[in-house]
Structures are given as C-alpha cells and as structure tokens.
Enzyme design. Sequence first.
Site, mmCIF file in Angstrom:
data_model
loop_
_atom_site.group_PDB
_atom_site.id
_atom_site.type_symbol
_atom_site.label_atom_id
_atom_site.label_comp_id
_atom_site.label_asym_id
_atom_site.label_seq_id
_atom_site.Cartn_x
_atom_site.Cartn_y
_atom_site.Cartn_z
ATOM 1 N N ILE A 40 0.819 -1.214 0.000
ATOM 2 C CA ILE A 40 0.000 0.000 0.000
ATOM 3 C C ILE A 40 0.855 1.267 0.000
ATOM 4 O O ILE A 40 0.393 2.334 -0.409
ATOM 5 C CB ILE A 40 -0.956 -0.020 1.222
ATOM 6 N N ASN A 97 11.185 -8.657 7.531
ATOM 7 C CA ASN A 97 11.478 -8.093 8.839
ATOM 8 C C ASN A 97 10.959 -9.019 9.934
ATOM 9 O O ASN A 97 9.864 -9.574 9.820
ATOM 10 C CB ASN A 97 10.827 -6.716 8.978
ATOM 11 N N GLU A 105 6.067 -4.366 11.210
ATOM 12 C CA GLU A 105 4.844 -3.697 11.668
ATOM 13 C C GLU A 105 3.614 -4.591 11.626
ATOM 14 O O GLU A 105 2.700 -4.404 12.414
ATOM 15 C CB GLU A 105 4.581 -2.439 10.824
ATOM 16 N N HIS A 110 5.555 -11.719 6.041
ATOM 17 C CA HIS A 110 5.502 -11.211 4.676
ATOM 18 C C HIS A 110 6.916 -11.023 4.169
ATOM 19 O O HIS A 110 7.785 -10.564 4.895
ATOM 20 C CB HIS A 110 4.712 -9.901 4.569
ATOM 21 N N HIS A 112 8.952 -8.955 1.372
ATOM 22 C CA HIS A 112 8.880 -7.827 0.443
ATOM 23 C C HIS A 112 9.685 -8.170 -0.801
ATOM 24 O O HIS A 112 10.802 -8.674 -0.691
ATOM 25 C CB HIS A 112 9.521 -6.582 1.059
HETATM 26 P P1 DGP Z 1 6.873 -4.437 7.678
HETATM 27 O O1 DGP Z 1 7.467 -3.159 8.223
HETATM 28 O O2 DGP Z 1 7.941 -5.353 7.140
HETATM 29 O O3 DGP Z 1 5.962 -5.099 8.679
HETATM 30 O O4 DGP Z 1 6.020 -4.026 6.407
HETATM 31 C C1 DGP Z 1 4.624 -3.899 6.399
HETATM 32 C C2 DGP Z 1 4.235 -3.441 5.037
HETATM 33 O O5 DGP Z 1 2.850 -3.633 4.888
HETATM 34 C C3 DGP Z 1 4.492 -1.948 4.752
HETATM 35 O O6 DGP Z 1 5.409 -1.853 3.656
HETATM 36 C C4 DGP Z 1 3.139 -1.379 4.383
HETATM 37 C C5 DGP Z 1 2.311 -2.613 4.104
HETATM 38 N N1 DGP Z 1 0.902 -2.486 4.451
HETATM 39 C C6 DGP Z 1 0.412 -2.131 5.661
HETATM 40 N N2 DGP Z 1 -0.937 -2.158 5.646
HETATM 41 C C7 DGP Z 1 -1.298 -2.567 4.400
HETATM 42 C C8 DGP Z 1 -2.565 -2.794 3.770
HETATM 43 O O7 DGP Z 1 -3.641 -2.656 4.354
HETATM 44 N N3 DGP Z 1 -2.533 -3.196 2.473
HETATM 45 C C9 DGP Z 1 -1.346 -3.387 1.803
HETATM 46 N N4 DGP Z 1 -1.432 -3.775 0.535
HETATM 47 N N5 DGP Z 1 -0.149 -3.190 2.363
HETATM 48 C C10 DGP Z 1 -0.131 -2.768 3.650
#
Ligand code: DGP
Length: 125
Positions: A40, A97, A105, A110, A112
Amino acid sequence: MPIDATLPYDDSNIFARILRGELPSKTVYEDDHALAFHDINPQAPLHILVIPKGAYVSWDDFSERGSDAEITGFVRAVGRVARDAGLVAPGYRLLANVGPNSHQEVPHLHVHIFAGQPLGPMLVR
Ligand code: DGP
C-alpha cells in the site's frame, strides 16, 4: 508500531483480514500456500508483498512451525512472483522483517519484493 515477533499470532492483523477477504488488496498471485499483492506504501517502483496463507507471525515462527509443504509452497511462490514479473534479469531484492529491531509492523509473515530500479545499498548507513 514495531511488533514483538515472539507473541502468539493475532488473527485480527491486517494481512489476516486481507486473506479472509475482509479488506481489499491488489492481488498479483495466489495459490494454495501464498498470496501476493502490491504494498500500500511502495518503497520502490515495484513493491510486492508475498504472504503465506497459514497463521505465522514471522519468518522465525514459519521456519519453526510451518510444514514442509507450506514452506516449499511459499518459497516457490516468492520465486514465481518475481519470475513472472520479469524481475530475474534486471534483479530484485527480498526482505523479511522480524521483530522490533527490523521494524516489523504487521504480525503476519511477509516477504517484500523490491524492484524496478537500481536499489542502492542494502541498508541505510
Ligand atoms: P513491515 O514493516 O515489514 O511489517 O512491512 C509492512 C508493510 O505492509 C508496509 O510496507 C506497508 C504494508 N501495508 C500495511 N498495511 C497494508 C494494507 O492494508 N494493504 C497493503 N497492501 N499493504 C499494507
């Protein structure tokens, strides 16, 4: 807010809700073991997240508790998403992460995928 990756899985996290179809996502790939969708808040011209369908907090949790079939399926899915997007020749970066020091977060594993331009040094110095 960074999460503690040693906590039990919280079924209300955003990616669990995406998996249940309660929240939308821009899906790029799905199979029995994995879902891939656009981040997102993209940090590169192409920024895709690949998540396992099982309830795992982090890479640590998945590598410890995941079945051989889940782990094989997920790793193959990550490779396939990148390959299908044409990223192998130009190159791409994978990142997962785990816990507060990494700034994880979302408490659902996940990976990336970053791509679309030269990505610079691995970490900010
Ligand atoms: P991390 O810091 O590794 O936990 O990355 C979390 C990622 O998730 C961050 O790059 C933004 C993404 N993200 C958070 N909320 C959403 C969402 O509701 N939809 C999508 N597509 N991505 C999200």
